[in-house]
Design a protein around this motif. Structure first.
Motif, PDB file in Angstrom:
ATOM      1  N   VAL A   1     -37.229  21.620 -19.432  1.00  0.00           N
ATOM      2  CA  VAL A   1     -37.286  20.221 -18.996  1.00  0.00           C
ATOM      3  C   VAL A   1     -35.926  19.550 -19.182  1.00  0.00           C
ATOM      4  CG1 VAL A   1     -38.354  17.969 -19.461  1.00  0.00           C
ATOM      5  CG2 VAL A   1     -39.776  20.029 -19.372  1.00  0.00           C
ATOM      6  N   ASP A   2     -35.272  19.807 -20.303  1.00  0.00           N
ATOM      7  CA  ASP A   2     -33.951  19.221 -20.555  1.00  0.00           C
ATOM      8  C   ASP A   2     -32.908  19.731 -19.556  1.00  0.00           C
ATOM      9  OD1 ASP A   2     -35.080  17.878 -22.715  1.00  0.00           O
ATOM     10  OD2 ASP A   2     -34.165  19.178 -24.235  1.00  0.00           O
ATOM     11  N   ASP A   3     -32.924  21.022 -19.268  1.00  0.00           N
ATOM     12  CA  ASP A   3     -31.969  21.581 -18.303  1.00  0.00           C
ATOM     13  C   ASP A   3     -32.220  21.033 -16.896  1.00  0.00           C
ATOM     14  OD1 ASP A   3     -30.830  23.013 -20.377  1.00  0.00           O
ATOM     15  OD2 ASP A   3     -31.597  24.964 -19.715  1.00  0.00           O
TER      16      ASP A   3
ATOM     17  N   GLY B   1     -36.746  21.672  -8.909  1.00  0.00           N
ATOM     18  CA  GLY B   1     -38.050  21.192  -8.478  1.00  0.00           C
ATOM     19  C   GLY B   1     -38.165  19.705  -8.178  1.00  0.00           C
ATOM     20  N   MET B   2     -37.055  18.963  -8.184  1.00  0.00           N
ATOM     21  CA  MET B   2     -37.141  17.519  -7.954  1.00  0.00           C
ATOM     22  C   MET B   2     -37.835  17.178  -6.631  1.00  0.00           C
ATOM     23  SD  MET B   2     -36.756  14.342  -8.889  1.00  0.00           S
ATOM     24  CE  MET B   2     -35.524  13.861 -10.076  1.00  0.00           C
ATOM     25  N   PRO B   3     -37.521  17.829  -5.503  1.00  0.00           N
ATOM     26  CA  PRO B   3     -38.214  17.465  -4.256  1.00  0.00           C
ATOM     27  C   PRO B   3     -39.732  17.677  -4.341  1.00  0.00           C
ATOM     28  CG  PRO B   3     -36.233  18.701  -3.757  1.00  0.00           C
ATOM     29  CD  PRO B   3     -36.433  18.788  -5.253  1.00  0.00           C
ATOM     30  N   LEU B   4     -40.172  18.761  -4.964  1.00  0.00           N
ATOM     31  CA  LEU B   4     -41.602  19.012  -5.131  1.00  0.00           C
ATOM     32  C   LEU B   4     -42.218  17.949  -6.031  1.00  0.00           C
ATOM     33  CD1 LEU B   4     -44.104  20.769  -4.689  1.00  0.00           C
ATOM     34  CD2 LEU B   4     -43.363  22.143  -6.660  1.00  0.00           C
ATOM     35  N   TRP B   5     -41.544  17.617  -7.123  1.00  0.00           N
ATOM     36  CA  TRP B   5     -42.032  16.587  -8.047  1.00  0.00           C
ATOM     37  C   TRP B   5     -42.148  15.245  -7.324  1.00  0.00           C
ATOM     38  CZ3 TRP B   5     -39.934  12.009  -9.897  1.00  0.00           C
ATOM     39  CH2 TRP B   5     -40.616  11.414 -10.965  1.00  0.00           C
ATOM     40  N   GLU B   6     -41.126  14.867  -6.549  1.00  0.00           N
ATOM     41  CA  GLU B   6     -41.164  13.595  -5.811  1.00  0.00           C
ATOM     42  C   GLU B   6     -42.339  13.554  -4.846  1.00  0.00           C
ATOM     43  OE1 GLU B   6     -36.451  12.367  -5.523  1.00  0.00           O
ATOM     44  OE2 GLU B   6     -37.199  13.931  -4.193  1.00  0.00           O
TER      45      GLU B   6
ATOM     46  N   GLN C   1     -44.042  24.572 -12.107  1.00  0.00           N
ATOM     47  CA  GLN C   1     -43.434  24.368 -10.785  1.00  0.00           C
ATOM     48  C   GLN C   1     -42.781  22.989 -10.683  1.00  0.00           C
ATOM     49  OE1 GLN C   1     -46.919  24.921  -8.390  1.00  0.00           O
ATOM     50  NE2 GLN C   1     -46.516  27.113  -8.055  1.00  0.00           N
ATOM     51  N   LEU C   2     -43.448  21.980 -11.217  1.00  0.00           N
ATOM     52  CA  LEU C   2     -42.960  20.603 -11.103  1.00  0.00           C
ATOM     53  C   LEU C   2     -41.798  20.290 -12.033  1.00  0.00           C
ATOM     54  CD1 LEU C   2     -46.399  18.797 -10.775  1.00  0.00           C
ATOM     55  CD2 LEU C   2     -44.709  19.161  -8.954  1.00  0.00           C
TER      56      LEU C   2
ATOM     57  N   SER D   1     -58.306  25.340 -14.160  1.00  0.00           N
ATOM     58  CA  SER D   1     -58.161  25.903 -15.500  1.00  0.00           C
ATOM     59  C   SER D   1     -56.853  25.434 -16.137  1.00  0.00           C
ATOM     60  CB  SER D   1     -58.171  27.433 -15.431  1.00  0.00           C
ATOM     61  OG  SER D   1     -56.977  27.904 -14.826  1.00  0.00           O
ATOM     62  N   LYS D   2     -56.776  25.608 -17.440  1.00  0.00           N
ATOM     63  CA  LYS D   2     -55.548  25.281 -18.150  1.00  0.00           C
ATOM     64  C   LYS D   2     -54.388  26.120 -17.629  1.00  0.00           C
ATOM     65  CE  LYS D   2     -53.423  24.904 -22.672  1.00  0.00           C
ATOM     66  NZ  LYS D   2     -53.601  24.988 -24.124  1.00  0.00           N
ATOM     67  N   ALA D   3     -54.647  27.380 -17.325  1.00  0.00           N
ATOM     68  CA  ALA D   3     -53.598  28.264 -16.798  1.00  0.00           C
ATOM     69  C   ALA D   3     -53.089  27.759 -15.446  1.00  0.00           C
ATOM     70  CB  ALA D   3     -54.116  29.688 -16.670  1.00  0.00           C
ATOM     71  N   GLN D   4     -53.997  27.286 -14.592  1.00  0.00           N
ATOM     72  CA  GLN D   4     -53.597  26.747 -13.290  1.00  0.00           C
ATOM     73  C   GLN D   4     -52.775  25.480 -13.459  1.00  0.00           C
ATOM     74  OE1 GLN D   4     -57.662  26.541 -11.864  1.00  0.00           O
ATOM     75  NE2 GLN D   4     -57.176  27.974 -10.192  1.00  0.00           N
ATOM     76  N   LYS D   5     -53.209  24.615 -14.394  1.00  0.00           N
ATOM     77  CA  LYS D   5     -52.477  23.370 -14.627  1.00  0.00           C
ATOM     78  C   LYS D   5     -51.089  23.665 -15.190  1.00  0.00           C
ATOM     79  CE  LYS D   5     -52.921  18.772 -16.628  1.00  0.00           C
ATOM     80  NZ  LYS D   5     -53.824  17.781 -17.222  1.00  0.00           N
TER      81      LYS D   5
END
Length: 175
Positions: free
Chosen positions: A130-132, A63-68, A57-58, A47-51
């Motif tokens: 995102v900027d922070d 969250g950089m390690p999760l994103w990587e 989270q990413l 769903s859009k909510a899940q995405k």
């Protein structure tokens, strides 16, 4: 071109490239390529909510390690959320200003902007988030790159990171 203008000049460029899709692994370790119909079914199941939750989270501050990790999985053909992973790095400014490696920070920043925009969820709060995170990622790079920096190098890196951050805060657009 000013640093601020250059830092964001390519942020809105979108790539039409679609990654290969892979299905579940066989016991022998090989993967099964999925059809476009199967991929559409998998995408519809999210769903859009899940995405949006996964995108949050990413793009969170630490969250950089999760994103990587998630980016590596995408490169291997696994992305159930069908995120836009395209990037132009640091948008017409150096990815390596003064030898400081900011490419991943810029790529994650692009990821946040592009995906919130595609979901029509790019609010002021998401932009700030995102900027922070971008600033935090660059500051972390300044602290860890090449082992111990001299204090002068560290201060120089942090100063450049702040300039890149100021540019996206000032010139990043909500559209």
């Amino acid at each position: 071109m000013s640093l601020a203008g250059a830092a964001l000049s390519g942020v809105l460029a979108l790539s039409a490239a679609t990654p290969a899709l892979a299905g579940p692994a066989h016991p022998d370790g090989s993967t099964v390529r999925t059809s476009a119909a199967t991929a559409d079914h998998q995408a519809a199941a999210i769903s859009k909510a899940q995405k949006l939750k996964r995108l949050n989270q990413l793009t969170e501050k630490y969250g950089m390690p999760l994103w990587e990790n998630t980016r590596v999985k995408w490169q291997d053909g696994h992305d159930a959320y069908h995120f836009d992973w395209s990037t132009d790095g640091c948008s017409h400014v150096s990815d390596n200003p003064g030898g400081f490696h900011f490419w991943e920070s810029c790529a994650r920043h692009d990821f946040g902007y592009r995906n919130y925009k595609k979901m029509h969820e790019f609010t002021r709060a998401h932009k700030k988030r995102v900027d922070d995170s971008f600033l935090q990622d660059m500051q972390n790079q300044c602290r860890r790159q090449w082992g111990p920096y001299t204090e002068l190098q560290r201060k120089g890196c942090l100063k450049v990171a702040k300039k890149y951050y100021d540019a996206v805060r000032t010139l990043g657009h909500l559209q």
